[in-house]
Design a protein around this motif. Structure first.
Motif, PDB file in Angstrom:
ATOM      1  N   GLU A  18       0.829  -1.209   0.000  1.00 15.45           N
ATOM      2  CA  GLU A  18       0.000   0.000   0.000  1.00 15.45           C
ATOM      3  C   GLU A  18       0.860   1.254   0.000  1.00 15.45           C
ATOM      4  O   GLU A  18       0.527   2.233  -0.683  1.00 15.45           O
ATOM      5  CB  GLU A  18      -0.927  -0.010   1.225  1.00 15.45           C
ATOM      6  N   ARG A  19       1.961   1.233   0.745  1.00 15.23           N
ATOM      7  CA  ARG A  19       2.873   2.381   0.763  1.00 15.23           C
ATOM      8  C   ARG A  19       3.510   2.577  -0.610  1.00 15.23           C
ATOM      9  O   ARG A  19       3.685   3.708  -1.069  1.00 15.23           O
ATOM     10  CB  ARG A  19       3.934   2.184   1.838  1.00 15.23           C
ATOM     11  N   ILE A  20       3.860   1.485  -1.270  1.00 15.08           N
ATOM     12  CA  ILE A  20       4.451   1.583  -2.609  1.00 15.08           C
ATOM     13  C   ILE A  20       3.460   2.231  -3.574  1.00 15.08           C
ATOM     14  O   ILE A  20       3.817   3.154  -4.327  1.00 15.08           O
ATOM     15  CB  ILE A  20       4.865   0.188  -3.128  1.00 15.08           C
ATOM     16  N   LEU A  21       2.218   1.775  -3.554  1.00 16.37           N
ATOM     17  CA  LEU A  21       1.224   2.317  -4.473  1.00 16.37           C
ATOM     18  C   LEU A  21       0.919   3.780  -4.170  1.00 16.37           C
ATOM     19  O   LEU A  21       0.737   4.590  -5.085  1.00 16.37           O
ATOM     20  CB  LEU A  21      -0.059   1.483  -4.404  1.00 16.37           C
ATOM     21  N   SER A  22       0.857   4.125  -2.894  1.00 13.57           N
ATOM     22  CA  SER A  22       0.589   5.507  -2.523  1.00 13.57           C
ATOM     23  C   SER A  22       1.709   6.437  -2.979  1.00 13.57           C
ATOM     24  O   SER A  22       1.455   7.496  -3.573  1.00 13.57           O
ATOM     25  CB  SER A  22       0.419   5.611  -0.995  1.00 13.57           C
ATOM     26  N   GLU A  23       2.944   6.040  -2.722  1.00  9.36           N
ATOM     27  CA  GLU A  23       4.080   6.861  -3.132  1.00  9.36           C
ATOM     28  C   GLU A  23       4.233   6.882  -4.652  1.00  9.36           C
ATOM     29  O   GLU A  23       4.630   7.899  -5.230  1.00  9.36           O
ATOM     30  CB  GLU A  23       5.362   6.361  -2.480  1.00  9.36           C
ATOM     31  N   ALA A  24       3.924   5.764  -5.299  1.00 12.02           N
ATOM     32  CA  ALA A  24       4.020   5.713  -6.759  1.00 12.02           C
ATOM     33  C   ALA A  24       3.001   6.643  -7.396  1.00 12.02           C
ATOM     34  O   ALA A  24       3.305   7.342  -8.378  1.00 12.02           O
ATOM     35  CB  ALA A  24       3.806   4.286  -7.248  1.00 12.02           C
ATOM     36  N   LEU A  25       1.793   6.680  -6.866  1.00 10.78           N
ATOM     37  CA  LEU A  25       0.777   7.578  -7.399  1.00 10.78           C
ATOM     38  C   LEU A  25       1.238   9.025  -7.288  1.00 10.78           C
ATOM     39  O   LEU A  25       1.126   9.806  -8.241  1.00 10.78           O
ATOM     40  CB  LEU A  25      -0.542   7.381  -6.644  1.00 10.78           C
ATOM     41  N   ASN A  26       1.786   9.370  -6.156  1.00  8.97           N
ATOM     42  CA  ASN A  26       2.292  10.721  -5.950  1.00  8.97           C
ATOM     43  C   ASN A  26       3.458  11.027  -6.889  1.00  8.97           C
ATOM     44  O   ASN A  26       3.526  12.105  -7.497  1.00  8.97           O
ATOM     45  CB  ASN A  26       2.730  10.878  -4.491  1.00  8.97           C
TER      46      ASN A  26
END
Length: 233
Positions: A18-26
């Motif tokens: 979830e952290r990877i996806l959140s940071e990737a989106l940003n």
């Protein structure tokens, strides 16, 4: 007591994925898909670059996962929830719940980032545009059609074509989004958006009312129109 509090906090903490996806989106929204590197993403997440590949095979896989969790995908997932299935015989309540959930989604900064990413990248990454349009929009549209077909078969609404009724419903909501979240210099206040939603819903529901609405509407209805029945797709 402290142990229980710690356990609850750990359960609520985002997973590495979830952290990877959140940071990737940003990162994708800020730097673009092409300008984003796995090294920078790993730095933002706080893990080694090699560790990213324990969760995703590469940037394309991360972008696909982002697409699978936002936009039409999230709307389709909501339609499968029990709270929506409980409204399968309440068209007015169903339409308003769906619209208000969209307002919450539109107000989410992550949704703004997602729209920026998908608009810029859908033509650059092989398969993303087709997956976004054919799979997620098709899934959402199919589920919405099923709801309106159920309303019609139960005699709760009048429509000769549940699919086109679902598309009409969605089209009005899309226009409200453009007017209040996209075209202006700043998003409209939530109260103004909800007011626009309620006005549209009153109009839309009057068009598909099972009793035909007013006598004037009845006079204008084409001869042979299906009432309380759903025509096959």
């Amino acid at each position: 007591m402290a142990v229980h509090t710690s356990s609850a906090a750990e359960a609520a903490a985002p997973t590495t994925r979830e952290r990877i996806l959140s940071e990737a989106l940003n990162l994708f929204a800020h730097s673009g898909y092409g300008g984003a590197s796995m090294r920078e993403l790993a730095r933002r997440v706080g893990i080694r670059e090699s560790s990213l590949y324990n969760h995703f095979s590469g940037k394309a896989a991360i972008l696909e996962a982002i697409v699978a969790e936002h936009g039409p995908a999230s709307s389709a997932s909501r339609l499968e929830e029990p709270r929506y299935k409980q409204l399968a015989r309440q068209p007015a309540a169903f339409c308003r719940q769906f619209a208000l959930d969209l307002v919450e989604q539109w107000s989410d900064p992550r949704e703004h980032q997602f729209q920026k990413v998908i608009t810029a990248e859908r033509n650059r990454v092989p398969g993303i545009r087709a997956k976004f349009a054919d799979h997620f929009y098709a899934r959402e549209q199919s589920m919405m059609t099923d709801y309106f077909r159920g309303f019609a078969l139960a005699g709760l609404v009048s429509t000769p074509d549940p699919r086109e009724t679902a598309r009409l419903f969605a089209a009005g909501l899309i226009y409200i989004r453009l007017e209040h979240y996209v075209m202006g210099a700043a998003p409209s206040p939530r109260s103004k958006v909800v007011e626009a939603i309620d006005r549209y819903l009153a109009f839309f529901l009057s068009l598909i009312a099972a009793d035909g609405g007013t006598s004037d509407n009845k006079k204008r209805n084409p001869k042979g129109e299906t009432r309380g029945k759903a025509a096959p797709d």
